[in-house]
Design a protein around this motif. Structure first.
Motif, short mmCIF file in Angstrom:
data_model
loop_
_atom_site.label_atom_id
_atom_site.label_comp_id
_atom_site.label_asym_id
_atom_site.label_seq_id
_atom_site.Cartn_x
_atom_site.Cartn_y
_atom_site.Cartn_z
N SER A 191 73.02 44.46 50.68
CA SER A 191 72.73 43.03 50.59
C SER A 191 72.09 42.63 51.91
N ASN A 210 77.54 38.28 48.38
CA ASN A 210 78.78 39.07 48.33
C ASN A 210 79.39 39.05 46.93
N VAL A 238 74.70 48.30 43.82
CA VAL A 238 74.10 47.55 44.94
C VAL A 238 74.17 48.42 46.20
N SER A 270 77.27 41.17 44.66
CA SER A 270 77.49 42.57 44.99
C SER A 270 78.82 43.06 44.41
#
Ligand code: NDP
Ligand code: 8X3
Length: 256
Positions: A61, A48, A58, A51
């Motif tokens: 994920s 996270n 991105v 990202s």
């Protein structure tokens, strides 16, 4: 827009082990050279954060353990056809322990074999059928897959396996126009030694004292060099070492 940003615009790179070390550095370089990214790892919080720092490049994920065949399949099935990578970086891996073979710990051996060999196979098996001609697979090998050393037997075996798999995969995927490469680094200062020594910071630090190891960015640059070659050029293997390391057995430390 710079040349490579233009060239890579619309191209997708999937990176396993993007939560630290080489994978994280590759993600940063790839993002700045125009790739869209699928980043993978087990530590969701780290993914996270990465990202957030990389923003819109991105695409997704994916949190999964590469050792788990079913979890790997389910996670990678989440990728729509438009998100299948043009460049797959099989980077997730680890060493655990430095014990001699006669006192080896089964759990350590299993973790290395399951991650470095079977994990790479799981990801490759799920993605390569969907990858297009002109795509590339880049496997993270090691100098430990070229030369054995005492206390490294099972880690060596897994990285020799990556070396062999890379060569055979290249032959298998030749008719489909998918290139396969390996990057094989020597000593690089990442979280690798912390994992190998099971969280012992002093032992991990000692690995890199008295010489300048590779950084994660040094290795990421080698990966990006392969990824960004023109389509008719296939780099098969890069062995990249710190200047102080002539082989796995020859490391020049200051005051040593
Ligand atoms: P790090 O420990 O910094 O990174 C390892 C990465 O692998 C992490 O992102 C970790 O993510 C991921 N990973 C480990 N196990 C799993 C798993 N079961 N499932 C999914 N992801 C996993 O080390 P490096 O960056 O140095 O290592 C990257 C690769 O480079 C490894 O294959 C290593 O063997 C190789 N290598 C390292 C060298 C070095 O000296 N550092 C030299 C030569 C090769 P998470 O924990 O979030 O799952
Ligand atoms: C990591 C490099 O020499 O510690 O693959 O095995 S080494």
């Amino acid at each position: 827009m710079k040349n490579n940003e233009l060239q890579n615009s619309g191209r997708i790179m999937l990176i396993t082990g993007a939560t630290s070390g080489f994978g994280e550095a590759i993600a940063h370089l790839a993002a700045s050279s125009g790739y869209h990214l699928v980043i993978c790892g087990r530590r969701e919080g780290r993914l996270n954060e990465l990202s957030e720092s990389l923003g819109a490049c991105v695409l997704m994920s994916l949190v999964f353990d590469v050792c788990d065949e079913r979890a790997t399949r389910n996670a990678l099935l989440e990728l729509a056809d438009t998100m299948v990578p043009h460049v797959l970086i099989n980077n997730a891996g680890l060493a655990v322990g430095t014990g001699s073979i006669d006192v080896g710990v089964y759990d350590d051996w299993n973790r290395m074999i399951d991650t470095n060999i079977k994990g790479l196979l799981h990801v490759t098996r799920e993605l390569t059928p969907r990858m297009q001609a002109g795509s590339r697979v880049i496997n993270m090998g090691s100098v430990a897959g070229k030369q054995a050393y005492p206390g490294g037997a099972v880690y060596n075996a897994t990285k020799f396996a990556v070396d062999g798999l890379t060569k055979a995969m290249r032959m298998d995927l030749l008719p489909r126009g998918i290139q396969v490469a390996q990057v094989a680094p020597g000593a690089a200062n990442t979280e690798f030694s912390l994992v190998r020594f099971k969280g012992d910071k002093q032992k991990a630090k000692n690995v890199y004292t008295g010489f300048e190891p590779l950084s994660a960015v040094d290795v990421a640059e080698a990966v990006m060099f392969i990824a960004d070659r023109p389509p008719h050029v296939s780099i098969q293997d890069i062995l990249i070492m710190p200047a102080a390391q002539a082989s796995v057995h020859h490391l020049l430390r200051k005051n040593s």
